[in-house]
Enzyme design. Structure first.
Site, short mmCIF file in Angstrom:
data_model
loop_
_atom_site.label_atom_id
_atom_site.label_comp_id
_atom_site.label_asym_id
_atom_site.label_seq_id
_atom_site.Cartn_x
_atom_site.Cartn_y
_atom_site.Cartn_z
N ARG A 88 -60.20 8.64 -97.59
CA ARG A 88 -60.04 9.22 -98.93
C ARG A 88 -61.28 8.94 -99.78
O ARG A 88 -61.77 9.82 -100.49
CB ARG A 88 -58.79 8.63 -99.60
CG ARG A 88 -58.47 9.32 -100.91
CD ARG A 88 -57.99 10.74 -100.62
NE ARG A 88 -57.96 11.60 -101.80
CZ ARG A 88 -59.01 12.23 -102.30
NH1 ARG A 88 -60.20 12.10 -101.73
NH2 ARG A 88 -58.88 13.01 -103.34
N CYS B 236 -64.03 11.64 -101.42
CA CYS B 236 -64.44 11.68 -102.83
C CYS B 236 -65.97 11.63 -102.94
O CYS B 236 -66.56 12.31 -103.76
CB CYS B 236 -63.85 10.50 -103.60
SG CYS B 236 -62.50 10.96 -104.71
N CYS C 149 -66.76 6.72 -109.83
CA CYS C 149 -65.30 6.80 -109.67
C CYS C 149 -64.62 6.73 -111.03
O CYS C 149 -63.68 7.46 -111.32
CB CYS C 149 -64.79 5.66 -108.80
SG CYS C 149 -65.71 5.36 -107.29
N HIS D 113 -61.31 8.57 -112.69
CA HIS D 113 -60.05 7.85 -112.47
C HIS D 113 -59.70 6.83 -113.55
O HIS D 113 -58.57 6.37 -113.61
CB HIS D 113 -60.06 7.22 -111.08
CG HIS D 113 -60.18 8.26 -109.99
ND1 HIS D 113 -59.17 9.15 -109.73
CD2 HIS D 113 -61.20 8.58 -109.15
CE1 HIS D 113 -59.56 9.96 -108.75
NE2 HIS D 113 -60.79 9.64 -108.39
#
Lengths: 259, 105
Positions: A216, A220, A175, A179
């Site tokens: 969500r 991803c 992640c 991000h």
């Protein structure tokens, strides 16, 4: 030779900040709202054009509806949600003493149904559960996120953080690679956000419906070709908890609209 | 099904006002298949109408390419105080109504 070594060392130093970019400092945290275009922002800002508000209305009706063999409504214990539920969603996932682990708002609603209403649990991503959690979370709109402050939740925040940093899937991405390190850039045409979970459950135009943070996260994970964790699994709850603690201080927006 | 209606509560006589409506509907196109290959039957809103004190001022036909939870906005002239009535009609006998009132000064 030493010149080359110096150049190599200089190159390493130059690259180091990018490699160690890591976590976003509190004053640089931004909601996904700030990455959207003006049209989508306008859609979220106006409660009569925000489709998420349709679910909030449905949730309001469910809040007052008696259900289960105990014939009780949420309102029979919690009263007026506008006061009793204000700020609650900003603290979730919260540590549950009886279970000894953090639970999400959806899980709390289903625990309430089981323990106090003697009703069957609502399925994940079902319309009723989304509507109820949107209605509850909507009462916290504008409240600063404080989830993860509970000292008992700390080990789970840490577990979530590790999952956030861990590479996975056939694309071998964590992640954090998008991000933390690459927000404000683009992935194909879409802006990469910081992944701040400020508006869940939110209305995603791509989904044409409301969806949870877990949905969500799972999309991803499919995106990086990883096996997604099941709804309600301890890993997803830990990730959710870490994300909320990572968004500490940002305001709740539920129901947000996202592209 | 719930609907969100935005009609200005007050307006001057002769003023052009915007009316915005948003309703909850899945708008299933009828072109999609399930994982096991079965066609998902069409389920859409086919018609919307708005009446102002009984007289129809706006009507729209909706088709499968329209997104879920259709949002419609249109304009009218505020002529007199009264009521707007909205009606959505769709497949499988779907029908939903809403209303809003306005004071014209």
């Amino acid at each position: 030779m030493s010149v080359w070594r110096a150049i190599a060392a200089a190159a390493l130093f130059a690259a180091a900040p990018a490699l160690l970019a890591g976590e976003i400092p509190p004053d640089a945290r931004r909601s996904g709202y700030s990455f959207m275009g003006p049209d989508t922002r306008a859609m979220q800002d106006d409660d009569t054009s925000n489709p998420g508000m349709l679910f909030v209305l449905e949730g309001e009706a469910l809040w007052a509806k008696k259900t289960g063999s105990a014939e009780k409504a949420c309102a029979d214990c919690h009263g007026d949600a506008r006061s009793s539920m204000k700020g609650v969603a900003a603290r979730y996932p919260a540590f549950d003493k009886a279970l000894g682990r953090p639970i999400t708002l959806d899980q709390r609603i289903n625990l309430c149904r089981a323990n106090h209403q003697q009703a069957a649990p609502l399925p994940y991503e079902g319309r009723d559960l989304l509507a109820l959690s949107a209605f509850v979370a909507h009462q916290s709109r504008g409240v600063a996120i404080t989830a993860g402050d509970d000292p008992q939740a700390k080990p789970f925040v840490e577990q979530g953080r590790e999952l956030f940093m861990q590479r996975e899937g056939q694309l071998n991405l964590a992640c954090t690679n998008c991000h933390d390190d690459n927000f404000d850039k683009r992935l194909a045409g879409a802006p990469i956000t910081q992944g701040q979970p400020t508006g869940y459950p939110l209305y995603r135009l791509e989904w044409q419906t409301l969806g949870s943070l877990e949905r969500r996260l799972r999309s991803c994970m499919s995106g990086v070709r990883a096996q997604a964790y099941d709804y309600g699994s301890p890993e997803l709850v830990a990730l959710e908890l870490y994300l909320m603690s990572r968004a500490r201080g940002l305001s709740m927006e539920t129901p947000a609209v996202r592209p | 099904m719930p609907a969100l209606i935005n009609v200005p509560p007050k307006a001057r006589r002769g003023e052009v006002i915007e009316i915005r409506t948003l309703t909850s509907h899945i708008m299933e196109t009828g072109f999609r298949h399930t994982a096991d290959g079965k066609l998902v039957p069409r389920d859409i809103i086919t018609s919307f109408s708005c009446r102002y004190n009984g007289a129809e001022i706006f009507r729209a036909d909706l088709f499968p390419a329209i997104a879920a939870n259709p949002y419609l906005s249109f304009f009218t002239v505020a002529r007199e105080s009264g009521k707007f009535e909205f009606e959505w009609i769709g497949d499988n006998g779907y029908s939903s109504t809403a209303s809003a009132s306005i004071i014209v000064e």
